[in-house]
Design a protein around this motif. Structure first.
Motif, PDB file in Angstrom:
ATOM      1  N   ARG A 116       0.842  -1.188   0.000  1.00  0.00           N
ATOM      2  CA  ARG A 116       0.000   0.000   0.000  1.00  0.00           C
ATOM      3  C   ARG A 116       0.888   1.252   0.000  1.00  0.00           C
ATOM      4  NH1 ARG A 116      -5.141   1.682   1.379  1.00  0.00           N
ATOM      5  NH2 ARG A 116      -5.319   3.697   2.420  1.00  0.00           N
ATOM      6  N   LEU A 117       0.497   2.248  -0.796  1.00  0.00           N
ATOM      7  CA  LEU A 117       1.192   3.527  -0.861  1.00  0.00           C
ATOM      8  C   LEU A 117       0.213   4.631  -0.484  1.00  0.00           C
ATOM      9  CD1 LEU A 117       2.944   3.101  -4.344  1.00  0.00           C
ATOM     10  CD2 LEU A 117       3.945   2.633  -2.111  1.00  0.00           C
ATOM     11  N   THR A 118       0.573   5.410   0.516  1.00  0.00           N
ATOM     12  CA  THR A 118      -0.202   6.594   0.887  1.00  0.00           C
ATOM     13  C   THR A 118       0.652   7.795   0.527  1.00  0.00           C
ATOM     14  OG1 THR A 118      -1.275   5.425   2.713  1.00  0.00           O
ATOM     15  CG2 THR A 118      -1.328   7.832   2.762  1.00  0.00           C
ATOM     16  N   THR A 119       0.197   8.623  -0.403  1.00  0.00           N
ATOM     17  CA  THR A 119       1.054   9.678  -0.930  1.00  0.00           C
ATOM     18  C   THR A 119       0.411  11.046  -0.840  1.00  0.00           C
ATOM     19  OG1 THR A 119       0.296   9.761  -3.242  1.00  0.00           O
ATOM     20  CG2 THR A 119       1.757   7.951  -2.638  1.00  0.00           C
ATOM     21  N   TYR A 120       1.260  12.044  -0.597  1.00  0.00           N
ATOM     22  CA  TYR A 120       0.837  13.444  -0.679  1.00  0.00           C
ATOM     23  C   TYR A 120       1.808  14.143  -1.618  1.00  0.00           C
ATOM     24  CZ  TYR A 120      -0.029  18.331   0.349  1.00  0.00           C
ATOM     25  OH  TYR A 120      -0.322  19.665   0.223  1.00  0.00           O
ATOM     26  N   HIS A 121       1.283  14.782  -2.655  1.00  0.00           N
ATOM     27  CA  HIS A 121       2.127  15.481  -3.625  1.00  0.00           C
ATOM     28  C   HIS A 121       1.622  16.907  -3.818  1.00  0.00           C
ATOM     29  CE1 HIS A 121       4.618  12.138  -5.250  1.00  0.00           C
ATOM     30  NE2 HIS A 121       3.629  11.415  -4.769  1.00  0.00           N
ATOM     31  N   ASP A 175      -3.444   5.372  -2.091  1.00  0.00           N
ATOM     32  CA  ASP A 175      -4.291   6.419  -1.532  1.00  0.00           C
ATOM     33  C   ASP A 175      -3.561   7.726  -1.789  1.00  0.00           C
ATOM     34  OD1 ASP A 175      -5.939   8.089  -0.153  1.00  0.00           O
ATOM     35  OD2 ASP A 175      -5.923   6.949   1.720  1.00  0.00           O
ATOM     36  N   VAL A 176      -4.006   8.467  -2.805  1.00  0.00           N
ATOM     37  CA  VAL A 176      -3.279   9.631  -3.303  1.00  0.00           C
ATOM     38  C   VAL A 176      -3.992  10.918  -2.924  1.00  0.00           C
ATOM     39  CG1 VAL A 176      -2.383  10.765  -5.374  1.00  0.00           C
ATOM     40  CG2 VAL A 176      -2.480   8.263  -5.260  1.00  0.00           C
ATOM     41  N   PHE A 229       5.363  13.554   0.434  1.00  0.00           N
ATOM     42  CA  PHE A 229       5.885  12.365   1.111  1.00  0.00           C
ATOM     43  C   PHE A 229       5.086  11.146   0.679  1.00  0.00           C
ATOM     44  CE2 PHE A 229       2.625  14.116   3.901  1.00  0.00           C
ATOM     45  CZ  PHE A 229       1.868  13.013   4.260  1.00  0.00           C
ATOM     46  N   ILE A 230       5.695   9.976   0.857  1.00  0.00           N
ATOM     47  CA  ILE A 230       5.043   8.712   0.527  1.00  0.00           C
ATOM     48  C   ILE A 230       5.242   7.760   1.693  1.00  0.00           C
ATOM     49  CG2 ILE A 230       4.925   6.756  -1.070  1.00  0.00           C
ATOM     50  CD1 ILE A 230       6.128   8.558  -3.213  1.00  0.00           C
ATOM     51  N   LEU A 231       4.152   7.204   2.189  1.00  0.00           N
ATOM     52  CA  LEU A 231       4.203   6.178   3.229  1.00  0.00           C
ATOM     53  C   LEU A 231       4.017   4.827   2.559  1.00  0.00           C
ATOM     54  CD1 LEU A 231       4.105   5.115   6.158  1.00  0.00           C
ATOM     55  CD2 LEU A 231       1.666   5.675   6.189  1.00  0.00           C
ATOM     56  N   LEU A 232       5.020   3.963   2.698  1.00  0.00           N
ATOM     57  CA  LEU A 232       4.977   2.640   2.080  1.00  0.00           C
ATOM     58  C   LEU A 232       4.732   1.595   3.156  1.00  0.00           C
ATOM     59  CD1 LEU A 232       7.763   4.273   0.775  1.00  0.00           C
ATOM     60  CD2 LEU A 232       7.308   2.507  -0.933  1.00  0.00           C
ATOM     61  N   GLU A 233       3.726   0.760   2.933  1.00  0.00           N
ATOM     62  CA  GLU A 233       3.412  -0.337   3.843  1.00  0.00           C
ATOM     63  C   GLU A 233       3.498  -1.649   3.080  1.00  0.00           C
ATOM     64  OE1 GLU A 233       0.076   0.994   6.765  1.00  0.00           O
ATOM     65  OE2 GLU A 233      -0.261   2.056   4.865  1.00  0.00           O
ATOM     66  N   LEU A 272      -0.441  12.699   9.925  1.00  0.00           N
ATOM     67  CA  LEU A 272      -0.504  13.865   9.045  1.00  0.00           C
ATOM     68  C   LEU A 272      -1.326  13.556   7.803  1.00  0.00           C
ATOM     69  CD1 LEU A 272       0.347  16.690   8.119  1.00  0.00           C
ATOM     70  CD2 LEU A 272       2.486  15.687   7.253  1.00  0.00           C
ATOM     71  N   ALA A 273      -1.100  12.375   7.210  1.00  0.00           N
ATOM     72  CA  ALA A 273      -1.869  11.985   6.024  1.00  0.00           C
ATOM     73  C   ALA A 273      -3.362  11.934   6.334  1.00  0.00           C
ATOM     74  CB  ALA A 273      -1.383  10.627   5.511  1.00  0.00           C
TER      75      ALA A 273
END
Length: 302
Positions: A116-121, A175-176, A229-233, A272-273
């Motif tokens: 899973r990738l949770t990203t904020y750009h 989850d972008v 940032f990107i959170l990788l699970e 934060l996400a």
């Protein structure tokens, strides 16, 4: 047998990347763990733990022997040995992504292994969602990439990475969150932007992809600026334990990339996400806005 010191069950990024690389090369050459271990004078258990990043102090000559066994080229062998050296460091920042081959690009390796990738750009569309034209505009803008062949190769590679989210079996979940400024920053011209935004709108229909727009009206989350940032699970084993601990990645741009592994840091960015997501437009509203701004680009209204 080689003398290797065990550092316990925890695993750092260089160890994990080295283990992942050695495992993939072993599998591609058809060796079992037992066969490879015997041929380089290691025990099966030790090689297995090297491949899973569970051993800190791997001898350089052992890595060199494994690379020779797997017929790895000189450049990648040198990079693998360097990872073994870096794995001994207590604190480590990875700045080699642009210097090594794709096999040693730390982020790409983590991305390929993620569940899973949770990203904020807030600067551009993430690579896994870019169109070829959008990717080419970004890559060709870099002063170090002047060869048409080099640019085409990098664009092709970026497009191939996207199979992670489009494959039929176990696609990676995304989850972008995109800041609204990404929709209006013109990269490659209005037609390229229109195509890129329409592509994202279509991708957001996939069950494994969520795209939400963070509007200007949301202001500053937690009252302070923060970059992308990107959170990788990662996957979990039969006992429900994460195979690899989660990681937060931040692109260093012209400087060093940053990888955060400490539990408190990962939790902070996860919170934060969640906070940012709470101030975003909904799924349907975000998809409509992507299409609306795409039309504006086509009409030259940007």
């Amino acid at each position: 047998m080689s003398s290797i010191e065990d550092d316990g069950p925890s695993s750092t990024l260089p160890r994990r990347q080295l283990g992942r690389f050695l495992r993939e090369r072993r599998e591609s050459t058809g060796f079992t763990i037992a066969e490879a271990a015997k041929l380089v004078d290691l025990s099966r258990a030790v090689l297995q733990r090297i491949e899973t990043g569970q051993i800190q102090k791997v001898r350089k000559q052992d890595v060199d022997a494994l690379c020779k066994l797997y017929d790895v080229g000189e450049d990648e062998t040198a990079a693998a040995v360097d990872l073994a050296v870096q794995a001994r460091a207590k604190s480590w920042y990875h700045a080699y992504g642009g210097l090594y081959s794709s096999a040693f690009n730390m982020y790409v390796g983590l991305e390929a292994a993620a569940r899973r990738l949770t990203t904020y750009h807030d600067q551009h569309i993430p690579g896994l969602l870019q169109t070829a034209d959008y990717a080419r505009a970004i890559i060709s803008a870099l002063p170090s990439f002047t060869s048409r062949e080099d640019i085409d190769t990098r664009v092709e590679y970026r497009m191939k990475r996207q199979v992670l989210i489009t494959r039929r079996t176990n696609p990676v979940e995304m989850d972008v969150v995109l800041h609204a400024s990404v929709l209006h920053r013109v990269i490659g011209g209005p037609n390229v932007m229109a195509g890129a935004l329409r592509h994202m709108a279509e991708m957001s229909k996939r069950p494994n992809i969520t795209i939400r727009i963070h509007p200007y009206s949301a202001g500053l989350t937690w009252g302070r600026p923060h970059g992308s940032f990107i959170l990788l699970e990662f996957d979990r084993n039969a006992r429900g334990e994460a195979i690899e601990p989660p990681v937060v990645y931040m692109d260093g741009g012209l400087s060093q990339d940053v990888y955060l592994e400490k539990t408190d840091d990962v939790r902070l960015y996860s919170e934060l996400a969640t906070a940012i997501r709470g101030t975003c437009l909904g799924d349907t509203e975000s998809r409509s806005l992507l299409r609306q701004v795409a039309k504006e680009h086509e009409r030259g209204e940007r």
